[in-house]
Design an enzyme around this catalytic site. Structure first.
Site, PDB file in Angstrom:
ATOM      1  CG  ASN A 208      -0.126  -0.130   2.526  1.00  0.00           C
ATOM      2  OD1 ASN A 208       0.548   0.887   2.765  1.00  0.00           O
ATOM      3  ND2 ASN A 208      -0.450  -1.091   3.182  1.00  0.00           N
ATOM      4  CG  ASP A 276      -7.393  -4.783   6.148  1.00  0.00           C
ATOM      5  OD1 ASP A 276      -6.911  -4.661   7.274  1.00  0.00           O
ATOM      6  OD2 ASP A 276      -7.881  -3.951   5.720  1.00  0.00           O
ATOM      7  CG  ASP A 305      -6.754  -5.940  13.824  1.00  0.00           C
ATOM      8  OD1 ASP A 305      -5.873  -5.298  14.580  1.00  0.00           O
ATOM      9  OD2 ASP A 305      -7.733  -5.328  13.225  1.00  0.00           O
ATOM     10  CB  ILE A 306      -0.749  -6.270  14.630  1.00  0.00           C
ATOM     11  CG1 ILE A 306      -0.254  -7.055  13.433  1.00  0.00           C
ATOM     12  CG2 ILE A 306       0.351  -5.957  15.690  1.00  0.00           C
ATOM     13  CD1 ILE A 306       0.784  -6.520  12.513  1.00  0.00           C
ATOM     14  CG  PHE A 323      -2.806   5.847  13.471  1.00  0.00           C
ATOM     15  CD1 PHE A 323      -1.870   5.407  14.727  1.00  0.00           C
ATOM     16  CD2 PHE A 323      -2.270   7.189  13.111  1.00  0.00           C
ATOM     17  CE1 PHE A 323      -0.727   6.490  15.432  1.00  0.00           C
ATOM     18  CE2 PHE A 323      -1.448   7.921  13.512  1.00  0.00           C
ATOM     19  CZ  PHE A 323      -0.914   7.413  14.816  1.00  0.00           C
TER      20      PHE A 323
HETATM   21  O1  C5P Z   1      -8.859  -1.709  10.465  1.00  0.00           O
HETATM   22  P1  C5P Z   1      -7.755  -0.752   9.972  1.00  0.00           P
HETATM   23  O2  C5P Z   1      -6.808  -1.085   9.381  1.00  0.00           O
HETATM   24  O3  C5P Z   1      -8.475   0.477   9.540  1.00  0.00           O
HETATM   25  O4  C5P Z   1      -7.248  -0.311  11.266  1.00  0.00           O
HETATM   26  C1  C5P Z   1      -6.438   0.302  11.521  1.00  0.00           C
HETATM   27  C2  C5P Z   1      -5.224   0.417  12.645  1.00  0.00           C
HETATM   28  O5  C5P Z   1      -5.396  -0.940  13.082  1.00  0.00           O
HETATM   29  C3  C5P Z   1      -4.000   0.956  12.860  1.00  0.00           C
HETATM   30  O6  C5P Z   1      -3.541   1.436  13.868  1.00  0.00           O
HETATM   31  C4  C5P Z   1      -3.436  -0.229  12.260  1.00  0.00           C
HETATM   32  O7  C5P Z   1      -2.056  -0.166  12.587  1.00  0.00           O
HETATM   33  C5  C5P Z   1      -3.841  -1.436  12.989  1.00  0.00           C
HETATM   34  N1  C5P Z   1      -4.081  -2.799  12.008  1.00  0.00           N
HETATM   35  C6  C5P Z   1      -3.165  -3.742  12.563  1.00  0.00           C
HETATM   36  N2  C5P Z   1      -3.317  -5.036  12.049  1.00  0.00           N
HETATM   37  C7  C5P Z   1      -4.086  -5.100  10.976  1.00  0.00           C
HETATM   38  C8  C5P Z   1      -4.821  -4.052  10.346  1.00  0.00           C
HETATM   39  C9  C5P Z   1      -4.722  -2.965  11.175  1.00  0.00           C
HETATM   40  O8  C5P Z   1      -2.532  -3.572  13.877  1.00  0.00           O
HETATM   41  N3  C5P Z   1      -4.138  -6.471  10.598  1.00  0.00           N
END
Ligand code: C5P
Length: 397
Positions: A208, A276, A305-306, A323
């Site tokens: 991205n 994602d 999702d970290i 964020f």
């Molecule tokens: O769900 P979205 O990507 O919009 O959420 C953004 C937030 O979630 C950011 O803080 C990003 O670092 C974290 N994130 C994450 N792991 C993922 C997707 C997003 O930690 N797989």
């Protein structure tokens, strides 16, 4: 404020060098010991005698001075200080520093030091505005060099504009800020930054447009407040800041593992733009066209999702900041995201193309916490980072 601190003051060759005499006096008044280093050009403007008389210390001028090398080599000299200050920092000295030159005592000390460096640029307005100086300034900032001034005003050359060296009192304030213990001393903060790359095969990947600029600025701002920072970064287009522990990763799975390995932490700021999805059937070998005209079908699997997993972990940091990059209904989506992910704050921003934020140098954020949504004005990413770091310091009090 500066009691017991030792400042190595490099005086470059500009008319503003006369202010370095006042600077020595003010630094001493604040409690610092000042060790002066005078460049050849600087010696055209102030004399070693005035400097040593005021500083109460020998003035160092020559790289290959055998007595000094016997007494104290240039490496020790540059490291025995708590901070190196360059005032005035001429265009030439800045260029030398940016290029890593070491052809005289001052530039060698600046290259050999393991301490922070604060520069007070002073030059003609055209020289300050010249693309070469802008480039050098950007390089120096990227290397973690602190900058005070220059100010706008009338200059000795008769022109008007930015280029006047900061006043001695302003420089002393910057020295105090640089040497203050910082509210985050003793705290460990984890920052994720940059995009992730998800392989399609050994040579292709899905990525991205995240540059990593905001996460990098946040890591630097936390470091400046005294935090020990672990910086877990995907393949970003800006270099990581100096003075933090850098862990480089490529994929979301690697990022999760690195984040888990970095715990425990007092706070976590998850600024990475994590993919994602990953390709579930990534090729072990480079995928080939088979002549049928049919494109290969890629299967996707959802990435961990970290942010959500760290928010729910047993060893969860006391403060978890996520964020949210949104292109519409920013506050509504981000508020829902905060609850879904279980983090304490969400820093939301509008990344629609019209906002110019993605890849730009400014950001307009809304900070969402259980107290509601707080809209911040549009600011440089560095300033957003500084304010956020101060907020984090407050929350960890
Ligand atoms: O769900 P979205 O990507 O919009 O959420 C953004 C937030 O979630 C950011 O803080 C990003 O670092 C974290 N994130 C994450 N792991 C993922 C997707 C997003 O930690 N797989």
């Amino acid at each position: 404020m500066l009691a017991g601190k030792r400042v190595l003051l490099v005086i470059g060759g500009g008319i503003a060098a006369y202010k370095s005499l006042e600077l020595i006096r003010l630094l001493q008044k604040a409690g610092a010991a000042v060790v002066p280093v005078l460049t050849h050009a600087g010696a055209q403007f102030v004399t070693p005698l005035s400097l040593s008389a005021l500083a109460g210390h020998k003035v160092y001028q020559e790289l290959f001075d055998l007595t000094d090398e016997a007494e104290m080599g240039h490496i020790r000299l540059s490291r025995a200080a708590d901070l190196l200050v360059v005032a005035p920092a001429t265009a030439d000295l800045m260029a030398k520093m940016a290029g890593g030159r070491a052809d005289d005592l001052a530039s060698t000390l600046l290259l050999a030091t393991d301490k922070r460096v604060l520069i007070a640029p002073a030059m003609n307005v055209r020289m300050w505005d010249h693309p070469a100086t802008r480039r050098n300034l950007a390089v120096l900032r990227g290397d973690g060099v602190l900058v005070v001034g220059p100010n706008d005003g009338e200059m000795a050359c008769g022109e008007f504009g930015p280029g006047r060296m900061a006043e001695p009192a302003q420089i002393v304030a910057a020295v105090e800020a640089a040497l203050s213990a910082g509210p985050l001393v003793g705290r460990h903060v984890l920052v994720t930054s940059g995009p992730t790359h998800e392989p399609i095969d050994p040579v292709r990947y899905i990525a991205n447009r995240s540059s990593g600029a905001q996460g990098t600025a946040i890591a630097a701002a936390l470091r400046d407040l005294g935090a020990r920072v672990t910086f877990v970064t995907g393949p970003a287009s800006v270099p990581p800041p100096p003075g933090v522990t850098v862990v480089r990763v490529e994929t979301a799975a690697e990022m999760l593992a690195a984040v888990q390995a970095a715990l425990p932490a007092d706070a976590a700021v998850m600024a990475a733009a994590v993919a994602d999805w990953r390709v579930a059937n990534a090729g072990v070998q480079k995928m080939k066209k088979d002549g049928s005209g049919r494109a290969p079908a890629l299967d996707f699997a959802e990435n961990p999702d970290i942010l959500a997993s760290i928010s729910k972990a047993a060893d969860r940091p006391r403060l978890v900041v996520g964020f949210a990059a949104e292109t519409e209904a920013v506050v509504e989506h981000a508020t829902a995201k905060r609850l879904r992910k279980g983090c304490d704050w969400i820093v939301a921003n509008d990344v629609s193309p019209a906002s110019g934020i993605m890849g730009g140098s400014e950001n307009a954020v809304t900070v969402i916490s259980d107290a509601g949504a707080e809209v911040w004005p549009r600011l440089a990413k560095d300033e957003v980072a500084r304010r956020l770091a101060l907020r984090i310091a407050e929350a960890l009090q």
